[in-house]
Design a protein around this motif. Sequence first.
Motif, PDB file in Angstrom:
ATOM      1  N   GLY A 190       0.805  -1.215   0.000  1.00 45.70           N
ATOM      2  CA  GLY A 190       0.000   0.000   0.000  1.00 45.70           C
ATOM      3  C   GLY A 190       0.835   1.259   0.000  1.00 45.70           C
ATOM      4  O   GLY A 190       1.966   1.275   0.488  1.00 45.70           O
ATOM      5  N   ASP A 191       0.266   2.334  -0.542  1.00 49.79           N
ATOM      6  CA  ASP A 191       0.907   3.654  -0.563  1.00 49.79           C
ATOM      7  C   ASP A 191       0.620   4.342   0.762  1.00 49.79           C
ATOM      8  O   ASP A 191      -0.536   4.667   1.054  1.00 49.79           O
ATOM      9  N   PRO A 192       1.659   4.618   1.582  1.00 44.85           N
ATOM     10  CA  PRO A 192       1.409   5.218   2.894  1.00 44.85           C
ATOM     11  C   PRO A 192       0.935   6.662   2.826  1.00 44.85           C
ATOM     12  O   PRO A 192       0.442   7.199   3.825  1.00 44.85           O
ATOM     13  N   GLY A 193       1.051   7.304   1.681  1.00 44.07           N
ATOM     14  CA  GLY A 193       0.684   8.709   1.584  1.00 44.07           C
ATOM     15  C   GLY A 193      -0.686   8.986   0.996  1.00 44.07           C
ATOM     16  O   GLY A 193      -1.129  10.132   0.975  1.00 44.07           O
ATOM     17  N   ARG A 194      -1.376   7.951   0.518  1.00 41.88           N
ATOM     18  CA  ARG A 194      -2.644   8.207  -0.174  1.00 41.88           C
ATOM     19  C   ARG A 194      -3.785   8.544   0.779  1.00 41.88           C
ATOM     20  O   ARG A 194      -4.560   9.468   0.533  1.00 41.88           O
ATOM     21  N   PHE A 195      -3.920   7.793   1.861  1.00 42.70           N
ATOM     22  CA  PHE A 195      -4.976   8.038   2.844  1.00 42.70           C
ATOM     23  C   PHE A 195      -4.354   8.246   4.223  1.00 42.70           C
ATOM     24  O   PHE A 195      -3.321   7.646   4.538  1.00 42.70           O
ATOM     25  N   ARG A 196      -5.002   9.072   5.021  1.00 46.05           N
ATOM     26  CA  ARG A 196      -4.614   9.193   6.433  1.00 46.05           C
ATOM     27  C   ARG A 196      -5.864   9.034   7.278  1.00 46.05           C
ATOM     28  O   ARG A 196      -6.783   9.845   7.205  1.00 46.05           O
ATOM     29  N   PHE A 197      -5.888   7.973   8.070  1.00 46.40           N
ATOM     30  CA  PHE A 197      -7.031   7.690   8.922  1.00 46.40           C
ATOM     31  C   PHE A 197      -6.811   8.276  10.316  1.00 46.40           C
ATOM     32  O   PHE A 197      -5.666   8.514  10.729  1.00 46.40           O
ATOM     33  N   PRO A 198      -7.885   8.513  11.075  1.00 47.07           N
ATOM     34  CA  PRO A 198      -7.750   9.101  12.418  1.00 47.07           C
ATOM     35  C   PRO A 198      -7.019   8.176  13.390  1.00 47.07           C
ATOM     36  O   PRO A 198      -7.082   6.950  13.265  1.00 47.07           O
ATOM     37  N   ARG A 199      -6.327   8.804  14.343  1.00 48.69           N
ATOM     38  CA  ARG A 199      -5.675   8.085  15.452  1.00 48.69           C
ATOM     39  C   ARG A 199      -6.564   8.280  16.677  1.00 48.69           C
ATOM     40  O   ARG A 199      -6.446   9.279  17.381  1.00 48.69           O
ATOM     41  N   PRO A 200      -7.495   7.370  16.936  1.00 47.65           N
ATOM     42  CA  PRO A 200      -8.539   7.616  17.931  1.00 47.65           C
ATOM     43  C   PRO A 200      -8.013   7.790  19.353  1.00 47.65           C
ATOM     44  O   PRO A 200      -7.123   7.080  19.803  1.00 47.65           O
ATOM     45  N   MET A 201      -8.588   8.787  20.033  1.00 45.25           N
ATOM     46  CA  MET A 201      -8.334   9.081  21.452  1.00 45.25           C
ATOM     47  C   MET A 201      -6.881   9.462  21.738  1.00 45.25           C
ATOM     48  O   MET A 201      -6.432   9.382  22.880  1.00 45.25           O
ATOM     49  N   THR A 202      -6.155   9.899  20.715  1.00 42.66           N
ATOM     50  CA  THR A 202      -4.784  10.374  20.948  1.00 42.66           C
ATOM     51  C   THR A 202      -4.730  11.896  21.098  1.00 42.66           C
ATOM     52  O   THR A 202      -3.682  12.437  21.447  1.00 42.66           O
ATOM     53  N   ASP A 203      -5.863  12.573  20.854  1.00 45.30           N
ATOM     54  CA  ASP A 203      -5.916  14.031  20.958  1.00 45.30           C
ATOM     55  C   ASP A 203      -6.398  14.490  22.323  1.00 45.30           C
ATOM     56  O   ASP A 203      -6.752  15.647  22.515  1.00 45.30           O
ATOM     57  N   ARG A 204      -6.406  13.562  23.293  1.00 49.15           N
ATOM     58  CA  ARG A 204      -6.856  13.887  24.649  1.00 49.15           C
ATOM     59  C   ARG A 204      -5.982  13.119  25.637  1.00 49.15           C
ATOM     60  O   ARG A 204      -5.355  12.124  25.269  1.00 49.15           O
ATOM     61  N   ASP A 238      -3.923   0.297  -0.354  1.00 52.36           N
ATOM     62  CA  ASP A 238      -3.705   1.622   0.225  1.00 52.36           C
ATOM     63  C   ASP A 238      -4.558   1.827   1.473  1.00 52.36           C
ATOM     64  O   ASP A 238      -4.116   2.414   2.469  1.00 52.36           O
ATOM     65  N   VAL A 239      -5.798   1.336   1.438  1.00 54.43           N
ATOM     66  CA  VAL A 239      -6.679   1.426   2.605  1.00 54.43           C
ATOM     67  C   VAL A 239      -6.141   0.562   3.743  1.00 54.43           C
ATOM     68  O   VAL A 239      -6.129   0.985   4.912  1.00 54.43           O
TER      69      VAL A 239
END
Length: 345
Positions: A190-204, A238-239
């Motif tokens: 997969g291409d690591p730059g095509r999609f960026r998924f959320p990193r859950p609960m890391t913003d708190r 990629d996904v």
Amino acid sequence: MRVLGIETSCDETGVAIYDTERGLVADALFSQVAMHAEYGGVVPELASRDHTRRLLPLIQQVLDDAGLRRDELDAIAYTAGPGLVGALMVGASTAHGMARALNIPVLGVHHMEGHLMAPMLEDSPPAFPFVALLVSGGHTQLVEVQGVGRYRLLGESVDDAAGEAFDKTAKMLGLAYPGGPQVARLAESGDPGRFRFPRPMTDRPGLDFSFSGLKTHTLTTLRQLERAGQLDDQTRADVARAFEEAVVDTLVIKCRRALDDTGLKRLVMAGGVSANARLRERLAHEAEKRKAQVYYPRGRFCTDNGAMIALAGARRLLAGERDETGIMKAVPRWPMETLEAPAGA
């Protein structure tokens, strides 16, 4: 002390013999993956029946491999939970029946304590204390470990475990069961730059995990791509890469916080997802930056196995722990933080 370990918590029948003076002397495993793959997941009744068929022949196999007779065993340890209750009962009843016939001690072991001890089967085992990341199909937990039975839960998944999210994502991508290794294999291209998924609960703040939202985000992305006629083989890869990167980043961020919060310099990783190569690489990099060390078991001891149960049981049996006479334990839900340290530990 020679301890026979029996693991039948889910879809793998594991048996091993651990000698407290010589270490692991024999182990054998039968995986039910091929049987359950037809259904896309574990069928509890089929799992229990297969454990019944496989367990006694595997016990005889490890005895033969170790060059031992049954009457040369000193104790038996078995997985008492958590797990599928029918599967647990197969191991528990076998262990108690053998122990009574041989007049030796028997002890039910916590499955996740077994995983926690698995890295101690290696030549360079971790010393206490340490932070443990227990990450599998059913559990994602961070635990501060001061010794056997001395555990403080730092954080856990509030919904899907990481391994469960891998399995469900594999289904969305049309991959075979079990999903974790399949997603990781597909992600390699997969291409690591095509999609960026959320990193859950890391913003708190905090050390809890949540992978249900990430799973939903993956499903939504796939449906949008399919409607647009863009869901080809490369896009699936990629996904898969975006999903794996999100899970790995989330686990690494939380481990980093746990090490910082506790001030500890040793991290133990165990459970099926600990075999993920990208996760191992990232945690090794983070540990090096913090002058810390990461420990994990070899690949065949990452998933469920009898060796970890034999070792975990041996540590408690040496301290005098036993199941009460004639009382089997099969506990489908069993929080690890309720365990107590062995007497004198």
